[in-house]
Design a protein around this motif. Structure first.
Motif, PDB file in Angstrom:
ATOM      1  N   UNK A 118      -1.615  21.145  13.431  1.00 14.77           N
ATOM      2  CA  UNK A 118      -1.946  19.950  14.220  1.00 14.77           C
ATOM      3  C   UNK A 118      -2.811  18.986  13.406  1.00 14.77           C
ATOM      4  N   UNK A 119      -2.488  17.705  13.499  1.00 16.82           N
ATOM      5  CA  UNK A 119      -3.258  16.655  12.828  1.00 16.82           C
ATOM      6  C   UNK A 119      -3.528  15.542  13.824  1.00 16.82           C
ATOM      7  N   UNK A 120      -4.500  14.705  13.502  1.00 14.87           N
ATOM      8  CA  UNK A 120      -4.865  13.616  14.398  1.00 14.87           C
ATOM      9  C   UNK A 120      -3.870  12.470  14.299  1.00 14.87           C
ATOM     10  N   UNK A 121      -3.906  11.614  15.295  1.00 19.81           N
ATOM     11  CA  UNK A 121      -3.035  10.431  15.291  1.00 19.81           C
ATOM     12  C   UNK A 121      -3.423   9.488  14.158  1.00 19.81           C
ATOM     13  N   UNK A 122      -4.713   9.442  13.830  1.00 18.82           N
ATOM     14  CA  UNK A 122      -5.163   8.586  12.732  1.00 18.82           C
ATOM     15  C   UNK A 122      -4.586   9.070  11.402  1.00 18.82           C
ATOM     16  N   UNK A 123      -4.501  10.392  11.217  1.00 23.29           N
ATOM     17  CA  UNK A 123      -3.922  10.929   9.987  1.00 23.29           C
ATOM     18  C   UNK A 123      -2.437  10.597   9.901  1.00 23.29           C
ATOM     19  N   UNK A 124      -1.739  10.734  11.013  1.00 22.50           N
ATOM     20  CA  UNK A 124      -0.313  10.386  11.029  1.00 22.50           C
ATOM     21  C   UNK A 124      -0.105   8.910  10.713  1.00 22.50           C
ATOM     22  N   UNK A 125      -0.999   8.078  11.218  1.00 20.92           N
ATOM     23  CA  UNK A 125      -0.910   6.640  10.947  1.00 20.92           C
ATOM     24  C   UNK A 125      -1.179   6.361   9.466  1.00 20.92           C
ATOM     25  N   UNK A 126      -2.148   7.064   8.880  1.00 24.19           N
ATOM     26  CA  UNK A 126      -2.433   6.906   7.439  1.00 24.19           C
ATOM     27  C   UNK A 126      -1.223   7.304   6.613  1.00 24.19           C
ATOM     28  N   UNK A 154       6.560   9.671   3.509  1.00 24.48           N
ATOM     29  CA  UNK A 154       7.889  10.253   3.703  1.00 24.48           C
ATOM     30  C   UNK A 154       8.796  10.019   2.496  1.00 24.48           C
ATOM     31  N   UNK A 155       8.597   8.904   1.821  1.00 28.92           N
ATOM     32  CA  UNK A 155       9.473   8.573   0.693  1.00 28.92           C
ATOM     33  C   UNK A 155       8.822   8.836  -0.658  1.00 28.92           C
ATOM     34  N   UNK A 156       7.596   9.360  -0.679  1.00 27.63           N
ATOM     35  CA  UNK A 156       6.892   9.614  -1.942  1.00 27.63           C
ATOM     36  C   UNK A 156       7.539  10.777  -2.679  1.00 27.63           C
ATOM     37  N   UNK A 157       7.589  10.654  -3.998  1.00 28.72           N
ATOM     38  CA  UNK A 157       8.204  11.676  -4.845  1.00 28.72           C
ATOM     39  C   UNK A 157       7.159  12.160  -5.841  1.00 28.72           C
ATOM     40  N   UNK A 158       7.120  13.475  -6.062  1.00 33.93           N
ATOM     41  CA  UNK A 158       6.168  14.067  -7.003  1.00 33.93           C
ATOM     42  C   UNK A 158       6.406  13.513  -8.387  1.00 33.93           C
ATOM     43  N   UNK A 159       5.423  13.159  -9.135  1.00 37.75           N
ATOM     44  CA  UNK A 159       3.983  13.276  -8.982  1.00 37.75           C
ATOM     45  C   UNK A 159       3.338  12.019  -8.415  1.00 37.75           C
ATOM     46  N   UNK A 160       4.109  11.114  -7.894  1.00 41.89           N
ATOM     47  CA  UNK A 160       3.569   9.842  -7.395  1.00 41.89           C
ATOM     48  C   UNK A 160       3.341   9.893  -5.885  1.00 41.89           C
ATOM     49  N   UNK A 161       2.612  10.883  -5.429  1.00 42.71           N
ATOM     50  CA  UNK A 161       2.287  11.035  -4.013  1.00 42.71           C
ATOM     51  C   UNK A 161       0.821  10.650  -3.835  1.00 42.71           C
ATOM     52  N   UNK A 162       0.513   9.672  -2.993  1.00 47.33           N
ATOM     53  CA  UNK A 162      -0.891   9.288  -2.783  1.00 47.33           C
ATOM     54  C   UNK A 162      -1.676  10.431  -2.133  1.00 47.33           C
ATOM     55  N   UNK A 163      -2.948  10.533  -2.462  1.00 48.09           N
ATOM     56  CA  UNK A 163      -3.784  11.588  -1.907  1.00 48.09           C
ATOM     57  C   UNK A 163      -4.007  11.427  -0.401  1.00 48.09           C
ATOM     58  N   UNK A 164      -3.794  10.236   0.152  1.00 48.19           N
ATOM     59  CA  UNK A 164      -3.952  10.063   1.597  1.00 48.19           C
ATOM     60  C   UNK A 164      -2.862  10.795   2.358  1.00 48.19           C
ATOM     61  N   UNK A 165      -1.828  11.250   1.663  1.00 47.93           N
ATOM     62  CA  UNK A 165      -0.755  12.009   2.321  1.00 47.93           C
ATOM     63  C   UNK A 165      -1.178  13.432   2.653  1.00 47.93           C
ATOM     64  N   UNK A 166      -2.225  13.914   2.012  1.00 50.00           N
ATOM     65  CA  UNK A 166      -2.690  15.273   2.229  1.00 50.00           C
ATOM     66  C   UNK A 166      -3.867  15.279   3.196  1.00 50.00           C
ATOM     67  N   UNK A 167      -3.970  16.299   4.054  1.00 50.78           N
ATOM     68  CA  UNK A 167      -5.113  16.363   4.978  1.00 50.78           C
ATOM     69  C   UNK A 167      -6.405  16.638   4.221  1.00 50.78           C
TER      70      UNK A 167
END
Length: 93
Positions: free
Chosen positions: A64-72, A79-92
């Motif tokens: 479970x994650x917060x709505x604010x995290x889902x919005x971030x 959803x479209x990020x590909x390794x290694x170019x994934x922003x750190x905001x994608x991780x909890x």
């Protein structure tokens, strides 16, 4: 007496509308302040943060994650990020 009250109804209605509008603006401002800002450019990349995972780390969260995290995540296009170019905001946190 009724004529005097009828004169004040537009004033009362416009005051109530102004209070409703102010409350809505305050709620919107409070919601905007809750969102975490995007990390600065000097923040570590996902590849640096997860150096021990040479094949990458999937940012999909199964718990479970917060709505604010889902919005971030949505605003950072995780959803479209590909390794290694994934922003750190994608991780909890």
């Amino acid at each position: 007496m009724t004529d005097k009250l009828n004169r004040f109804w537009p004033f009362i209605a416009s005051a109530a509308f102004a209070m409703l509008l102010a409350a809505n603006a305050a709620q919107s401002a409070a919601t905007l302040k809750e969102a975490r800002p995007v990390l600065p450019d000097n923040a570590p990349s996902a590849q640096q943060a997860f150096a021990d995972a040479p094949d990458g780390v999937d940012p999909v969260v199964t718990g479970p994650v917060s709505a604010a995290f889902k919005q971030r995540q949505a605003s950072a296009n995780c959803d479209t990020a590909v390794w290694p170019h994934i922003p750190m905001v994608c991780y909890p946190d």
